[in-house]
Design a protein around this motif. Structure first.
Motif, short mmCIF file in Angstrom:
data_model
loop_
_atom_site.label_atom_id
_atom_site.label_comp_id
_atom_site.label_asym_id
_atom_site.label_seq_id
_atom_site.Cartn_x
_atom_site.Cartn_y
_atom_site.Cartn_z
N ALA A 18 9.06 -4.79 -2.03
CA ALA A 18 10.40 -5.38 -1.88
C ALA A 18 11.43 -4.30 -1.58
N PRO A 19 12.59 -4.68 -1.00
CA PRO A 19 13.65 -3.69 -0.77
C PRO A 19 14.00 -2.97 -2.07
N THR A 20 14.16 -1.67 -1.98
CA THR A 20 14.42 -0.86 -3.17
C THR A 20 15.87 -0.99 -3.62
N LEU A 21 16.03 -1.25 -4.92
CA LEU A 21 17.37 -1.33 -5.51
C LEU A 21 17.80 0.04 -6.03
N SER A 22 19.08 0.20 -6.23
CA SER A 22 19.58 1.37 -6.96
C SER A 22 19.06 1.31 -8.39
N HIS A 23 18.80 2.46 -8.98
CA HIS A 23 18.35 2.48 -10.36
C HIS A 23 19.46 2.11 -11.35
N THR A 24 20.69 1.98 -10.83
CA THR A 24 21.79 1.52 -11.68
C THR A 24 22.23 0.09 -11.33
N ASP A 25 21.51 -0.55 -10.43
CA ASP A 25 21.82 -1.93 -10.07
C ASP A 25 21.57 -2.84 -11.28
N PRO A 26 22.47 -3.75 -11.60
CA PRO A 26 22.26 -4.63 -12.75
C PRO A 26 20.94 -5.40 -12.68
N ALA A 27 20.51 -5.77 -11.48
CA ALA A 27 19.25 -6.50 -11.35
C ALA A 27 18.08 -5.63 -11.78
N PHE A 28 18.12 -4.34 -11.39
CA PHE A 28 17.03 -3.44 -11.79
C PHE A 28 17.09 -3.13 -13.28
N ILE A 29 18.28 -2.96 -13.80
CA ILE A 29 18.43 -2.70 -15.24
C ILE A 29 17.77 -3.83 -16.03
N ALA A 30 17.99 -5.05 -15.60
CA ALA A 30 17.39 -6.21 -16.30
C ALA A 30 15.86 -6.16 -16.20
N VAL A 31 15.36 -5.81 -15.02
CA VAL A 31 13.90 -5.73 -14.83
C VAL A 31 13.30 -4.64 -15.72
#
Length: 386
Positions: free
Chosen positions: A23-36
């Motif tokens: 999948a497209p890579t998110l920022s490591h500070t993106d709220p979606a990634f934080i939740a994951v």
């Protein structure tokens, strides 16, 4: 058409896990990634049956997970007892020694495990800080009695470190109930994620031992002091930074851990036992001998099988010619005498029968006397019997 990968890691992965990886890579500070990431940490506790433990998810291999455990618990001059069942027990000893530990081995011949009495004899002498055990040694396919060993360590006030690289999420392990202090693993085997993650669940006694150490951890990258605030922040839904996390691998881990928990830990342990029994029935039908000394010490995650007389590693190539990839030997004393078949993570009856059929055809083509179809029939009968 791709070959079926049946080595002891990397293994075959679920499509949804690979989709997360791609999948497209998110920022490591993106709220979606934080939740994951936060959810993956919680799920890792559940998979290891370790509600009281602190999880760590760090970019690296299983060897890094071993080093993370050792670097934080051991100080120069500490005594460590290694329950040695093969190549990866030797690796743990090497890491312990590199960090200044005084290492004592309790060994058994290749294919067996040291007796509990022998381990108890050493522990009763006192002075040990850490006991290490390889739950399944990938080099020999030997399954150690982890529960009995960690309980013995606890009885003697010794911290237990269990290497679950080839066991976690497949072999029965109950970290809190058994009072194991550290359980470590990697992503690419029964955890079901491509290589690249070192995973640990560290219990309260081990965390307390780390907090009380008198000398700094020798490695910055391996220091819990750098990683603990990161893990705590992500689990609390907040961004944090020490070193950039492998965003897509963490997302894939979250998906895989969710699938593992959906299957249920007891059901997953039982499925791996069932697949292993089917493979053992097939080896017997082909007249092949396992490297483990008995079924009682044979892993459910892989089979280490001696070549028939007169055969060698050319058999591995012959099996690949039949569409299945298996592995050669790894133990330095025996590596030319046996091959290994991984059967973990998503492995089901179809994979078992495909692999057994490929091995059977390759063996017959190489001149091994065996009744065509007998091994497949034996595996099938075992699977039906459950």
């Amino acid at each position: 058409m791709r070959d079926l990968l049946m080595i002891p890691g990397p293994v075959e992965f679920e499509p949804e896990v690979l989709q997360a990886l791609g999948a497209p890579t998110l920022s490591h500070t993106d709220p979606a990634f934080i939740a994951v990431f936060g959810r993956a940490l919680k799920r890792l506790r559940e998979v290891c049956l370790a509600p009281s433990a602190q999880p760590f998810v760090v970019s690296g291999s299983g060897t890094l997970a071993m080093e993370l455990a050792v670097a934080n618990l051991v100080e120069p001059g500490d005594a460590a007892l290694v329950v040695n069942t093969g190549y990866f027990s030797d690796r743990m000893a090497k890491i312990l020694e590199r960090h200044g530990a005084l290492v004592t081995h309790v060994r058994a011949p290749p294919g067996d495990v040291p007796s509990l009495d022998a381990v108890e004899t050493h522990l009763s002498k006192g002075g040990f800080k850490v006991l290490s055990v390889t739950h399944v040694d990938t080099s020999t396919g030997v399954l150690a009695p982890a529960e009995a060993l960690v309980r013995a360590a606890r009885k003697h006030g010794v911290l237990s470190v269990v290497d679950g690289v080839c066991a976690t999420a497949a072999e029965t392990f109950r970290q809190d109930a058994w009072e194991a202090d550290v359980y470590l693993t990697a992503s690419q085997k029964a955890v079901g994620v491509p290589p690249g993650l070192a995973l640990l669940t560290v219990g309260p006694r081990a965390m307390e031992a780390w907090r009380k150490r008198k000398t700094p951890v020798a490695s910055v990258y391996a220091d819990f002091a750098e990683w603990l605030p990161i893990m705590e922040a992500y689990e609390a839904g907040k961004p944090a930074y020490f070193a950039t996390p492998p965003v897509n691998l963490v997302a894939a881990l979250d998906v895989s851990l969710g699938q593992i928990l959906a299957e249920g830990m007891d059901a997953r342990f039982a499925r791996h036992q069932r697949m292993a029994r089917a493979f053992r029935a097939a080896w017997k039908a082909m007249g092949l001998r396992l490297l483990p000394a008995s079924d009682a010490v044979a892993a459910n995650t892989l089979s280490a099988v001696y070549y028939p007389d007169g055969m060698d590693a050319a058999l591995v190539g012959g099996v690949k010619g039949q569409g299945v990839v298996v592995a050669g030997g790894l133990h330095p004393d025996l590596k030319t005498r046996y091959f290994r078949v991984g059967h973990m993570n998503r492995v089901g009856p179809a994979d078992v029968l495909s692999t057994v059929g490929a091995l059977e055809r390759a063996l017959i083509a190489a001149g091994h006397r065996s009744e065509p179809g007998a091994a497949v029939a034996a595996a099938q009968a075992s699977l039906i019997a459950g």
